[in-house]
Motif scaffolding. Sequence first.
Motif, short mmCIF file in Angstrom:
data_model
loop_
_atom_site.label_atom_id
_atom_site.label_comp_id
_atom_site.label_asym_id
_atom_site.label_seq_id
_atom_site.Cartn_x
_atom_site.Cartn_y
_atom_site.Cartn_z
N VAL A 1 1.79 -7.65 13.60
CA VAL A 1 0.91 -7.65 14.47
C VAL A 1 -0.10 -8.67 14.06
CG1 VAL A 1 -1.15 -6.17 14.86
CG2 VAL A 1 1.20 -5.02 14.55
N ASP A 2 -0.48 -8.87 12.94
CA ASP A 2 -1.21 -9.99 12.63
C ASP A 2 -0.76 -11.27 13.14
OD1 ASP A 2 -3.54 -8.70 11.74
OD2 ASP A 2 -2.82 -8.29 9.74
N TRP B 1 -6.85 -10.82 6.96
CA TRP B 1 -5.97 -10.50 8.07
C TRP B 1 -6.38 -10.43 9.35
CZ3 TRP B 1 -2.51 -5.89 5.68
CH2 TRP B 1 -1.95 -6.33 4.38
N ASP B 2 -5.77 -11.01 10.23
CA ASP B 2 -6.16 -11.16 11.68
C ASP B 2 -6.81 -10.00 12.38
OD1 ASP B 2 -4.96 -14.35 12.27
OD2 ASP B 2 -3.37 -13.09 10.79
N SER B 3 -6.31 -9.01 12.36
CA SER B 3 -6.86 -7.82 12.93
C SER B 3 -8.20 -7.33 12.52
CB SER B 3 -5.91 -6.57 12.65
OG SER B 3 -4.55 -6.86 13.28
N TYR B 4 -8.63 -7.77 11.17
CA TYR B 4 -9.81 -7.50 10.97
C TYR B 4 -10.96 -8.85 10.48
CZ TYR B 4 -8.51 -2.87 9.89
OH TYR B 4 -7.95 -1.50 9.84
N TRP C 1 -4.84 3.28 11.31
CA TRP C 1 -6.10 3.08 11.40
C TRP C 1 -6.20 2.19 12.75
CZ3 TRP C 1 -7.40 0.48 5.98
CH2 TRP C 1 -7.46 1.43 4.84
N ASP C 2 -7.53 2.40 13.30
CA ASP C 2 -7.50 2.19 14.72
C ASP C 2 -7.32 0.53 14.80
OD1 ASP C 2 -9.29 4.35 15.87
OD2 ASP C 2 -9.79 4.36 13.83
N SER C 3 -7.46 -0.64 14.10
CA SER C 3 -7.24 -1.76 14.43
C SER C 3 -5.65 -2.01 14.31
CB SER C 3 -7.57 -2.61 13.21
OG SER C 3 -9.22 -2.57 13.39
N TYR C 4 -4.80 -1.22 13.82
CA TYR C 4 -3.37 -1.37 13.96
C TYR C 4 -2.72 -0.20 14.80
CZ TYR C 4 -3.67 -5.05 10.37
OH TYR C 4 -4.00 -5.96 9.52
N HIS D 1 -12.27 4.78 3.32
CA HIS D 1 -12.35 4.37 4.79
C HIS D 1 -12.66 5.50 5.73
CE1 HIS D 1 -10.02 3.76 8.66
NE2 HIS D 1 -9.84 2.39 8.19
N VAL E 1 -14.27 0.10 16.53
CA VAL E 1 -13.07 0.34 17.56
C VAL E 1 -12.59 1.40 18.29
CG1 VAL E 1 -10.59 -0.28 17.80
CG2 VAL E 1 -12.00 -1.94 16.48
N ASP F 1 -13.00 0.00 12.18
CA ASP F 1 -12.12 0.76 12.85
C ASP F 1 -13.17 1.93 13.51
OD1 ASP F 1 -9.66 -0.47 12.39
OD2 ASP F 1 -9.50 0.50 10.38
N LEU G 1 4.21 -2.65 5.93
CA LEU G 1 3.33 -3.72 5.55
C LEU G 1 3.86 -4.93 6.29
CD1 LEU G 1 1.31 -5.25 3.67
CD2 LEU G 1 3.44 -5.22 1.71
N PRO H 1 0.78 -1.23 -0.16
CA PRO H 1 -0.18 0.12 -0.01
C PRO H 1 0.71 1.34 0.02
CG PRO H 1 -0.48 -1.53 1.89
CD PRO H 1 0.54 -2.00 1.32
N LEU I 1 2.31 -4.79 9.86
CA LEU I 1 1.09 -5.16 9.76
C LEU I 1 0.91 -6.75 9.71
CD1 LEU I 1 -0.53 -3.19 6.77
CD2 LEU I 1 -0.65 -2.55 9.35
N MET J 1 -2.47 3.29 6.60
CA MET J 1 -3.22 2.15 7.18
C MET J 1 -2.59 2.03 8.73
SD MET J 1 -3.47 -1.64 5.31
CE MET J 1 -4.20 -0.46 4.02
#
Lengths: 333, 333
Positions: free
Chosen positions: A251-252, B278-281, A278-281, B219, B255, B252, A245, A72, A248, A275
Amino acid sequence: MVTSRDVARLAGVSQMTVSRVLQGSNKVAPETRDRVLAAMKEAGYRPHAAARTMRTRRTSTVGVVVADITNPFYPQLLEAVGQALEEAGQRMVLWNAPDAGGSTALSALDEGIVDGLIFTTITEGSEQLGQALRRGDPIVLLHRGLDSLDCDQVTTDNLAGGRAVAEYLVAAGHTRIGFLRGPEQASTARHRERGFRDRLAELGRPLAEDLTAQGAFAHDVAWSAMRDLLSREDPPTAVFCANDLTALGAVDGAVSLGRRVPEDVWVIGYDDIAMASWDSYDITTVRQPIADMARAAVRLLQERLEDRSLPPRKQLFPSELIIRGSTAHTTMP
Amino acid sequence: MVTSRDVARLAGVSQMTVSRVLQGSNKVAPETRDRVLAAMKEAGYRPHAAARTMRTRRTSTVGVVVADITNPFYPQLLEAVGQALEEAGQRMVLWNAPDAGGSTALSALDEGIVDGLIFTTITEGSEQLGQALRRGDPIVLLHRGLDSLDCDQVTTDNLAGGRAVAEYLVAAGHTRIGFLRGPEQASTARHRERGFRDRLAELGRPLAEDLTAQGAFAHDVAWSAMRDLLSREDPPTAVFCANDLTALGAVDGAVSLGRRVPEDVWVIGYDDIAMASWDSYDITTVRQPIADMARAAVRLLQERLEDRSLPPRKQLFPSELIIRGSTAHTTMP
């Protein structure tokens, strides 16, 4: 084949003058211009690019070469380059070239289909690229540079970025520090790693080789590598990843094992792609000023289109550590 | 300007025959071919593309037009198209065209810089596109189609995908169902919404307008819209998002308010981009068979390059609901 050197000799002028005539520059006296044009005709000099430039002056199109659009970071960089070009009244055309050498793009430049090229993922200089640069073709390297090439380059200070991460982790008290490397052939990966390693060593905490693994600038590779690191008997308490990348994926990988970031392990990336925030990461990372870099590359290209005799320029942007939730825990894991 | 119609009239043949001669087709008798070539010369017919095709036959380069490369769906689609083209011995060149009409790309086709074009983000037909299609230019619409245009199109069954999501949510017992729309001008957004709405109504649970909002395939827009929906007194228990990027923003947004997915709210996307898994999503979504669609588009283009007189073909791929953690909770919220 007749070259501009032959034309220059025949007309008794420098190659630069021939080049200026081809560009329609007003710095050439009319009688000199006529002599050069006569010499071109006599020598049968008919490069596509030159013929086209003389006819239409410019195509107003710039080619951009990229190797991995599924990372990305590149779509964001390309979007910024496209905007900067638009502001300069030019259009962008892209080559997604797995070889990163962009031989098709270089041919397009040669044929006058584009006015100039921006390489975003250069890994090594090809003979074709070297030739184009020696001819003074308008080419700029953006994001990844090549130390061995004397040409216009726009990069960020990846050495300083790597050093900043080392200082941050050591100051926070980490002793088990992990590292997910990027591909050796990318200058960005090499410089980030060198800065990180050197600074850790200077601070008396040399990187433990058994806590490093290849992250390959790819989510799936980083995912597996992170799971490996976290499955060790004495896992790292913080992992620096050579780009976002990779972070990410790291983290996953941690999430997939039921580990929490940052409670169980800190993760740091590099680039500050959208990304990352973004809140999830919510990833701590080193920011590259993408929009500024894109504008700088476009400006260097414009200047070279105006004057191919300019000396090669290397522009280095500062990097900035951005602290977020993937490390911002009051106590170290 | 002299057209192929003028040439056809002068030579006493059909336009298709003129087109076949231009392509160097062996379906034309030699004497007919000579008559057409003589008519072209007499009429002064000299299209760039034709001249080039006759000289070199093909450029082996196909142009692809995309409107938003920062939506991760498109880099994935482009990567697949690039691979399919490579297997067919062709190269890809990209235009990131905000207008989605790709007028620059159409000009490149006209000038013979590319053999054909694939549009991935068409929103409406331009006069330029209509003309190109009437001439039989090799152009394929991929992913987004245009009902009003009679030309080669490769899409997935977005209506069926929207219906499947409606059935899944109703069967799970949801009564407060939310929806984040996509941009009205995209055929994908329109069809997904129509399928979803119609099926909900058929099942006796018509979509409540106060639980719908614009997600804009972005997003940040989806993030805000989701926070709005969740801040209502009686928030939705499940939200269908018109694409995966919208679903990432919705997760997000949830979250950021401290809500858990799927415990507090279910989220469903559309496309099945890599990131959805991906695991976070871990997002439940409707899969588009990206690689198959890319190969189909390239195949339709090859066939049209061989025979421009083929009737327009519309190829529709099935869609598939993929259940993941963003909904796979044993009890409804």
